[in-house]
Design an enzyme around this catalytic site. Structure first.
Site, PDB file in Angstrom:
ATOM      1  N   GLY A   1       0.866  -1.245   0.003  1.00 14.77           N
ATOM      2  CA  GLY A   1       0.019   0.151  -0.008  1.00 14.77           C
ATOM      3  C   GLY A   1       0.887   1.184  -0.207  1.00 14.77           C
ATOM      4  O   GLY A   1       2.039   1.153   0.303  1.00 14.77           O
TER       5      GLY A   1
ATOM      6  N   GLN B   1       3.026   9.904   1.356  1.00 16.55           N
ATOM      7  CA  GLN B   1       4.327   9.295   1.413  1.00 16.55           C
ATOM      8  C   GLN B   1       5.268   9.597   0.260  1.00 16.55           C
ATOM      9  O   GLN B   1       6.449   9.443   0.293  1.00 16.55           O
ATOM     10  CB  GLN B   1       4.035   7.592   1.454  1.00 16.55           C
ATOM     11  CG  GLN B   1       3.410   7.130   2.762  1.00 16.55           C
ATOM     12  CD  GLN B   1       3.307   5.731   2.750  1.00 16.55           C
ATOM     13  OE1 GLN B   1       2.304   5.319   2.248  1.00 16.55           O
ATOM     14  NE2 GLN B   1       4.476   5.141   3.523  1.00 16.55           N
TER      15      GLN B   1
ATOM     16  N   LEU C   1       6.813   2.002   4.581  1.00 17.28           N
ATOM     17  CA  LEU C   1       7.602   2.409   3.707  1.00 17.28           C
ATOM     18  C   LEU C   1       8.211   3.820   4.216  1.00 17.28           C
ATOM     19  O   LEU C   1       9.446   4.248   3.569  1.00 17.28           O
ATOM     20  CB  LEU C   1       7.172   2.466   2.264  1.00 17.28           C
ATOM     21  CG  LEU C   1       6.692   1.033   1.547  1.00 17.28           C
ATOM     22  CD1 LEU C   1       6.015   1.320   0.384  1.00 17.28           C
ATOM     23  CD2 LEU C   1       8.070   0.180   1.610  1.00 17.28           C
TER      24      LEU C   1
ATOM     25  N   HIS D   1      -4.025   0.973   7.643  1.00 17.71           N
ATOM     26  CA  HIS D   1      -2.426   1.582   7.642  1.00 17.71           C
ATOM     27  C   HIS D   1      -2.481   2.844   6.671  1.00 17.71           C
ATOM     28  O   HIS D   1      -2.119   3.877   6.952  1.00 17.71           O
ATOM     29  CB  HIS D   1      -1.522   0.712   7.161  1.00 17.71           C
ATOM     30  CG  HIS D   1      -0.191   1.225   7.380  1.00 17.71           C
ATOM     31  ND1 HIS D   1       0.820   0.844   8.133  1.00 17.71           N
ATOM     32  CD2 HIS D   1       0.476   1.993   6.288  1.00 17.71           C
ATOM     33  CE1 HIS D   1       1.802   1.431   7.946  1.00 17.71           C
ATOM     34  NE2 HIS D   1       1.707   1.998   6.667  1.00 17.71           N
ATOM     35  N   GLU D   2      -3.320   2.585   5.443  1.00 19.11           N
ATOM     36  CA  GLU D   2      -2.942   3.671   4.583  1.00 19.11           C
ATOM     37  C   GLU D   2      -3.854   4.821   4.795  1.00 19.11           C
ATOM     38  O   GLU D   2      -3.693   5.953   4.530  1.00 19.11           O
ATOM     39  CB  GLU D   2      -3.222   2.969   2.887  1.00 19.11           C
ATOM     40  CG  GLU D   2      -2.320   2.042   2.636  1.00 19.11           C
ATOM     41  CD  GLU D   2      -0.726   2.410   2.939  1.00 19.11           C
ATOM     42  OE1 GLU D   2      -0.399   3.608   2.550  1.00 19.11           O
ATOM     43  OE2 GLU D   2      -0.080   1.490   2.958  1.00 19.11           O
TER      44      GLU D   2
END
Length: 188
Positions: free
Chosen positions: A46, A51, A100, A141-142
């Site tokens: 994801g 990000q 990430l 999470h995203e």
């Protein structure tokens, strides 16, 4: 398409709520293509627009379960409903999560087992996905990224302390730090 640099914790775009997407145009479609390419190169399951330095309420995902069933998509201006969190002890392996934007680190974090994602696709069509297990974890999470929350912000002691030490040890936690999948030697 292009692989974009991934912002590392400390960059303001990661710690601020993202803005609603107001227009789906070719620029947004290019961003989404780049996000898929970046996520795949990282590799990840994801990736949220913040990000890659873009403060918009948008994320992509790509995940295949143990049975080979996959899910890949883009969520524009999503909303997310989740079931209550369990109260049993954390499973350090089964509930381990990484990000990430905190490359190379993994810590256990309790997430809801089931969620309902409602969003719009790039054609302006509304959709919903009921997810459980790891796909539900990916969506949570995203979605957190869109609210300026990283998974490390949700960690409990002693994991929160360990994550903070790693951020400090890596000289992260300041604006402007990024890494580029396929170029930088980071264990994301």
């Amino acid at each position: 398409m292009a692989v974009r640099p991934i912002s590392i914790t400390g960059d303001p775009v990661l710690h601020s709520p993202a803005s609603q997407v107001s227009l789906v145009d070719e620029g947004l479609r290019t961003l989404v293509r780049d996000m898929f390419e970046t996520m795949d190169a990282a590799p990840g399951v994801g990736l949220a627009a913040p990000q890659v330095g873009v403060g918009l309420r948008l994320f992509v995902w790509s995940w295949v379960d143990d049975d080979g069933q996959g899910s890949r998509g883009v969520a524009v201006n999503p909303t997310l409903w989740q079931t209550p969190l369990g109260i049993e002890p954390l499973d350090d392996d089964g509930e381990s999560e990484g990000c990430l934007s905190i490359p190379g680190e993994r810590f256990p974090l309790r997430r809801a087992d089931r969620v309902l994602l409602r969003a719009t696709d790039l054609e302006g069509e509304q959709f919903e996905v009921e997810a459980h297990g790891w796909l539900a974890r990916i969506f949570q999470h995203e979605y957190d990224h869109l609210d300026g929350v990283l998974y490390a912000d949700r960690l409990e002691h002693p994991f929160h302390k360990a994550a903070a030490k790693q951020v400090k040890r890596s000289s992260w936690g300041v604006p402007g730090k990024t890494w580029l999948p396929g170029v930088d030697d980071l264990d994301a």
